[in-house]
Design a protein around this motif. Structure first.
Motif, PDB file in Angstrom:
ATOM      1  N   ALA A 308       7.971 -10.897 -12.715  1.00  0.00           N
ATOM      2  CA  ALA A 308       8.672 -12.152 -13.037  1.00  0.00           C
ATOM      3  C   ALA A 308       9.083 -12.848 -11.740  1.00  0.00           C
ATOM      4  O   ALA A 308       8.933 -14.064 -11.578  1.00  0.00           O
ATOM      5  CB  ALA A 308       9.902 -11.852 -13.887  1.00  0.00           C
ATOM      6  N   ASN A 309       9.582 -12.049 -10.806  1.00  0.00           N
ATOM      7  CA  ASN A 309       9.986 -12.597  -9.502  1.00  0.00           C
ATOM      8  C   ASN A 309       8.780 -13.210  -8.781  1.00  0.00           C
ATOM      9  O   ASN A 309       8.880 -14.265  -8.159  1.00  0.00           O
ATOM     10  CB  ASN A 309      10.614 -11.482  -8.669  1.00  0.00           C
ATOM     11  CG  ASN A 309      11.347 -12.005  -7.463  1.00  0.00           C
ATOM     12  OD1 ASN A 309      12.196 -12.874  -7.586  1.00  0.00           O
ATOM     13  ND2 ASN A 309      10.993 -11.503  -6.281  1.00  0.00           N
ATOM     14  N   ASP A 310       7.620 -12.551  -8.907  1.00  0.00           N
ATOM     15  CA  ASP A 310       6.404 -13.061  -8.250  1.00  0.00           C
ATOM     16  C   ASP A 310       6.032 -14.457  -8.760  1.00  0.00           C
ATOM     17  O   ASP A 310       5.499 -15.280  -8.002  1.00  0.00           O
ATOM     18  CB  ASP A 310       5.204 -12.119  -8.501  1.00  0.00           C
ATOM     19  CG  ASP A 310       5.325 -10.837  -7.680  1.00  0.00           C
ATOM     20  OD1 ASP A 310       6.152 -10.809  -6.743  1.00  0.00           O
ATOM     21  OD2 ASP A 310       4.611  -9.870  -8.002  1.00  0.00           O
ATOM     22  N   ILE A 311       6.286 -14.722 -10.034  1.00  0.00           N
ATOM     23  CA  ILE A 311       5.961 -16.054 -10.591  1.00  0.00           C
ATOM     24  C   ILE A 311       6.697 -17.135  -9.797  1.00  0.00           C
ATOM     25  O   ILE A 311       6.141 -18.176  -9.462  1.00  0.00           O
ATOM     26  CB  ILE A 311       6.370 -16.132 -12.090  1.00  0.00           C
ATOM     27  CG1 ILE A 311       5.508 -15.191 -12.928  1.00  0.00           C
ATOM     28  CG2 ILE A 311       6.266 -17.571 -12.613  1.00  0.00           C
ATOM     29  CD1 ILE A 311       5.929 -15.100 -14.397  1.00  0.00           C
ATOM     30  N   ILE A 312       7.953 -16.837  -9.457  1.00  0.00           N
ATOM     31  CA  ILE A 312       8.755 -17.823  -8.717  1.00  0.00           C
ATOM     32  C   ILE A 312       8.310 -17.852  -7.247  1.00  0.00           C
ATOM     33  O   ILE A 312       8.109 -18.926  -6.675  1.00  0.00           O
ATOM     34  CB  ILE A 312      10.269 -17.486  -8.808  1.00  0.00           C
ATOM     35  CG1 ILE A 312      10.690 -17.230 -10.255  1.00  0.00           C
ATOM     36  CG2 ILE A 312      11.106 -18.594  -8.169  1.00  0.00           C
ATOM     37  CD1 ILE A 312      10.619 -18.401 -11.196  1.00  0.00           C
ATOM     38  N   VAL A 313       8.126 -16.672  -6.680  1.00  0.00           N
ATOM     39  CA  VAL A 313       7.721 -16.588  -5.269  1.00  0.00           C
ATOM     40  C   VAL A 313       6.392 -17.323  -5.052  1.00  0.00           C
ATOM     41  O   VAL A 313       6.228 -18.082  -4.100  1.00  0.00           O
ATOM     42  CB  VAL A 313       7.587 -15.111  -4.815  1.00  0.00           C
ATOM     43  CG1 VAL A 313       6.989 -15.008  -3.416  1.00  0.00           C
ATOM     44  CG2 VAL A 313       8.941 -14.427  -4.853  1.00  0.00           C
ATOM     45  N   ASN A 314       5.447 -17.128  -5.988  1.00  0.00           N
ATOM     46  CA  ASN A 314       4.131 -17.775  -5.855  1.00  0.00           C
ATOM     47  C   ASN A 314       4.138 -19.252  -6.240  1.00  0.00           C
ATOM     48  O   ASN A 314       3.097 -19.901  -6.240  1.00  0.00           O
ATOM     49  CB  ASN A 314       3.093 -17.063  -6.742  1.00  0.00           C
ATOM     50  CG  ASN A 314       2.893 -15.628  -6.312  1.00  0.00           C
ATOM     51  OD1 ASN A 314       3.146 -15.288  -5.163  1.00  0.00           O
ATOM     52  ND2 ASN A 314       2.459 -14.783  -7.229  1.00  0.00           N
ATOM     53  N   GLN A 315       5.300 -19.731  -6.680  1.00  0.00           N
ATOM     54  CA  GLN A 315       5.451 -21.122  -7.115  1.00  0.00           C
ATOM     55  C   GLN A 315       4.532 -21.484  -8.276  1.00  0.00           C
ATOM     56  O   GLN A 315       4.031 -22.606  -8.372  1.00  0.00           O
ATOM     57  CB  GLN A 315       5.230 -22.079  -5.935  1.00  0.00           C
ATOM     58  CG  GLN A 315       6.236 -21.817  -4.842  1.00  0.00           C
ATOM     59  CD  GLN A 315       6.292 -22.962  -3.833  1.00  0.00           C
ATOM     60  OE1 GLN A 315       5.873 -24.074  -4.111  1.00  0.00           O
ATOM     61  NE2 GLN A 315       6.807 -22.676  -2.664  1.00  0.00           N
ATOM     62  N   ALA A 337      18.185  -7.226 -11.814  1.00  0.00           N
ATOM     63  CA  ALA A 337      18.945  -7.375 -10.565  1.00  0.00           C
ATOM     64  C   ALA A 337      18.939  -6.061  -9.792  1.00  0.00           C
ATOM     65  O   ALA A 337      18.766  -6.038  -8.566  1.00  0.00           O
ATOM     66  CB  ALA A 337      20.371  -7.819 -10.876  1.00  0.00           C
ATOM     67  N   ARG A 338      19.065  -4.966 -10.532  1.00  0.00           N
ATOM     68  CA  ARG A 338      19.047  -3.651  -9.870  1.00  0.00           C
ATOM     69  C   ARG A 338      17.671  -3.405  -9.245  1.00  0.00           C
ATOM     70  O   ARG A 338      17.558  -3.019  -8.093  1.00  0.00           O
ATOM     71  CB  ARG A 338      19.375  -2.575 -10.891  1.00  0.00           C
ATOM     72  CG  ARG A 338      19.559  -1.216 -10.291  1.00  0.00           C
ATOM     73  CD  ARG A 338      19.996  -0.233 -11.352  1.00  0.00           C
ATOM     74  NE  ARG A 338      21.444  -0.209 -11.529  1.00  0.00           N
ATOM     75  CZ  ARG A 338      22.062   0.320 -12.575  1.00  0.00           C
ATOM     76  NH1 ARG A 338      21.371   0.837 -13.552  1.00  0.00           N
ATOM     77  NH2 ARG A 338      23.373   0.331 -12.652  1.00  0.00           N
ATOM     78  N   THR A 339      16.614  -3.681 -10.009  1.00  0.00           N
ATOM     79  CA  THR A 339      15.241  -3.480  -9.509  1.00  0.00           C
ATOM     80  C   THR A 339      14.993  -4.336  -8.268  1.00  0.00           C
ATOM     81  O   THR A 339      14.367  -3.892  -7.302  1.00  0.00           O
ATOM     82  CB  THR A 339      14.208  -3.868 -10.600  1.00  0.00           C
ATOM     83  OG1 THR A 339      14.503  -3.127 -11.759  1.00  0.00           O
ATOM     84  CG2 THR A 339      12.788  -3.603 -10.153  1.00  0.00           C
ATOM     85  N   LEU A 340      15.474  -5.567  -8.311  1.00  0.00           N
ATOM     86  CA  LEU A 340      15.206  -6.498  -7.195  1.00  0.00           C
ATOM     87  C   LEU A 340      16.290  -6.429  -6.121  1.00  0.00           C
ATOM     88  O   LEU A 340      16.311  -7.240  -5.196  1.00  0.00           O
ATOM     89  CB  LEU A 340      15.083  -7.937  -7.730  1.00  0.00           C
ATOM     90  CG  LEU A 340      13.923  -8.165  -8.721  1.00  0.00           C
ATOM     91  CD1 LEU A 340      14.029  -9.522  -9.389  1.00  0.00           C
ATOM     92  CD2 LEU A 340      12.576  -8.032  -8.013  1.00  0.00           C
ATOM     93  N   GLN A 341      17.194  -5.464  -6.280  1.00  0.00           N
ATOM     94  CA  GLN A 341      18.273  -5.223  -5.313  1.00  0.00           C
ATOM     95  C   GLN A 341      19.107  -6.470  -5.069  1.00  0.00           C
ATOM     96  O   GLN A 341      19.347  -6.871  -3.926  1.00  0.00           O
ATOM     97  CB  GLN A 341      17.698  -4.675  -4.010  1.00  0.00           C
ATOM     98  CG  GLN A 341      16.993  -3.357  -4.255  1.00  0.00           C
ATOM     99  CD  GLN A 341      16.492  -2.720  -2.989  1.00  0.00           C
ATOM    100  OE1 GLN A 341      16.144  -3.405  -2.038  1.00  0.00           O
ATOM    101  NE2 GLN A 341      16.468  -1.414  -2.977  1.00  0.00           N
TER     102      GLN A 341
END
Ligand SMILES: Cc1cc2nc3c(=O)[nH]c(=O)nc-3n(C[C@H](O)[C@H](O)[C@H](O)COP(=O)(O)O)c2cc1C
Length: 354
Positions: A308-315, A337-341
């Motif tokens: 999910a974070n990659d979707i935002i990072v990759n725009q 949040a825990r996974t992504l620290q």
């Protein structure tokens, strides 16, 4: 990136995770009940930046089922306000609440998913339905009335009235439901719209009613108030809305002041061939990001925090919405949040969780 703030119109949202709108089919004559209270209270403190309230019908005949929520009279408004205030009282700091305003058109007067999801039978108190043309959704579905200009004016007014009530209740954002085969989608699609007047035929004509509805709501809300639409990126059908039509529609929405889109797909035909799998609609959001300047939200089988974070990072999109994963785990954001620290605030009562 998932936990960076974002602005939609004049609203700052603390992170990029959205609870997608989810019908609960638990209202009584449009009025929300205790089920909604617990549902929205627990999602309010989920840590999501934005919690979307389910598709809420702007008129009684625009409900999908007998049990859908509505915002078409003072009773609906009163219950919604009370429940919203309870959810807000325990919500995470800065979590925003948006409402999705909807009209089911030819898909109204149907059964709840767990009752069969078919058109209501004679003994189930069905009601007359409306659409762009008199074409039923499927065999054995009600044949809708093809809408007159008066019907269109009435429904436009109902969207505006519901938007004004939403402002009075205190919602932070309004979303117009323009996909999943409901009324505005029915106008936009060549499959369900066979009109011969200025509301049918060319794409320009098919876009006219959805754009008029959006424009009327836009005029009714204060400047900068966050207003968006959930749209169809593709119908997954040869004859239906394709990516090019969707982009043209999105660009028109942008021109008339749309702040954001949530890009979904399908729903206007009984058996579209959808390649369902993780992130199956992300490419549609990316396409909108490349062709418009609005905030773009994606949705559809997003379950893994890192991906999910990659979707935002990759725009590929600016925000992600999650529906079913929140049903099985309302603490999805805390776990992500825990996974992504990332150090997220959780209610102190629950700080000792594992
Ligand atoms: C129980 C349920 C109710 C839903 N109700 C709505 C709704 O009110 N409005 C809407 O636009 N989509 C609705 N959807 C679709 C979801 O918002 C979402 O787009 C879809 O489930 C795909 O996301 P997911 O894979 O994260 O579940 C609903 C989905 C579910 C599972």
């Amino acid at each position: 990136m998932l936990f960076t703030p974002i602005k939609i119109g004049n609203l700052e949202i603390p992170n990029r995770v959205v609870v997608a709108p989810m019908c609960q089919y638990s209202a009584v004559d449009g009025v929300m009940t205790d089920w909604h209270t617990q549902h929205l209270m627990q999602l309010g403190y989920s840590g999501a930046g934005l919690v979307m309230i389910e598709a809420t019908a702007v008129e009684r005949v625009g409900r999908i089922t007998h049990h859908c929520a509505g915002l078409y009279n003072e009773f609906c408004a009163k219950s919604l306000k009370e429940i919203f205030e309870r959810a807000k009282a325990v919500a995470s700091p800065n979590t925003s609440f948006g409402i999705q305003l909807s009209h089911a058109g030819r898909k109204a007067s149907s059964q709840r998913p767990w009752e069969g999801r078919k058109s209501l039978k004679d003994e189930e108190d069905p009601w007359p339905t409306f659409s762009a043309s008199s074409i039923p959704f499927d065999d054995d579905w009600h044949t809708p009335h093809s809408m007159s200009k008066n019907d269109m004016d009435r429904i436009k007014k109902k969207f505006v009235e519901a938007a004004i009530m939403s402002l009075q209740i205190g919602f932070d954002l309004i979303e117009i439901h323009g996909t999943h085969g409901y009324l505005l989608h029915q106008f936009l699609s060549n499959i369900s719209n066979k009109r011969s007047d200025e509301y049918g035929g060319s794409l320009e004509n098919r876009m006219r009613f959805p754009l008029e509805v959006f424009g009327a709501v836009k005029e009714a809300v204060p400047e900068g108030f966050p207003l968006g639409m959930r749209i169809t990126g593709t119908e997954w059908e040869k004859e239906g809305i394709n990516e090019n039509e969707a982009i043209t529609f999105a660009q028109k929405l942008q021109q008339i002041g749309c702040h954001y889109l949530c890009v979904s797909s399908g729903g206007n035909t009984p058996n579209p061939k959808i390649p369902i799998g993780p992130h199956y609609q992300v490419h549609l959001a990316k396409m909108m990001k490349e062709n418009t300047d609005m905030v773009i939200r994606t949705v559809g089988m997003i379950t893994e925090p890192t991906k999910a974070n990659d979707i935002i990072v990759n725009q590929d999109a600016d925000m992600i919405a999650i529906a079913r994963a929140f049903l099985s785990n309302p603490r999805w954001v805390w776990d992500a949040a825990r996974t992504l620290q990332y150090d997220i605030l959780v209610p102190p009562q629950y700080a000792r969780r594992f």
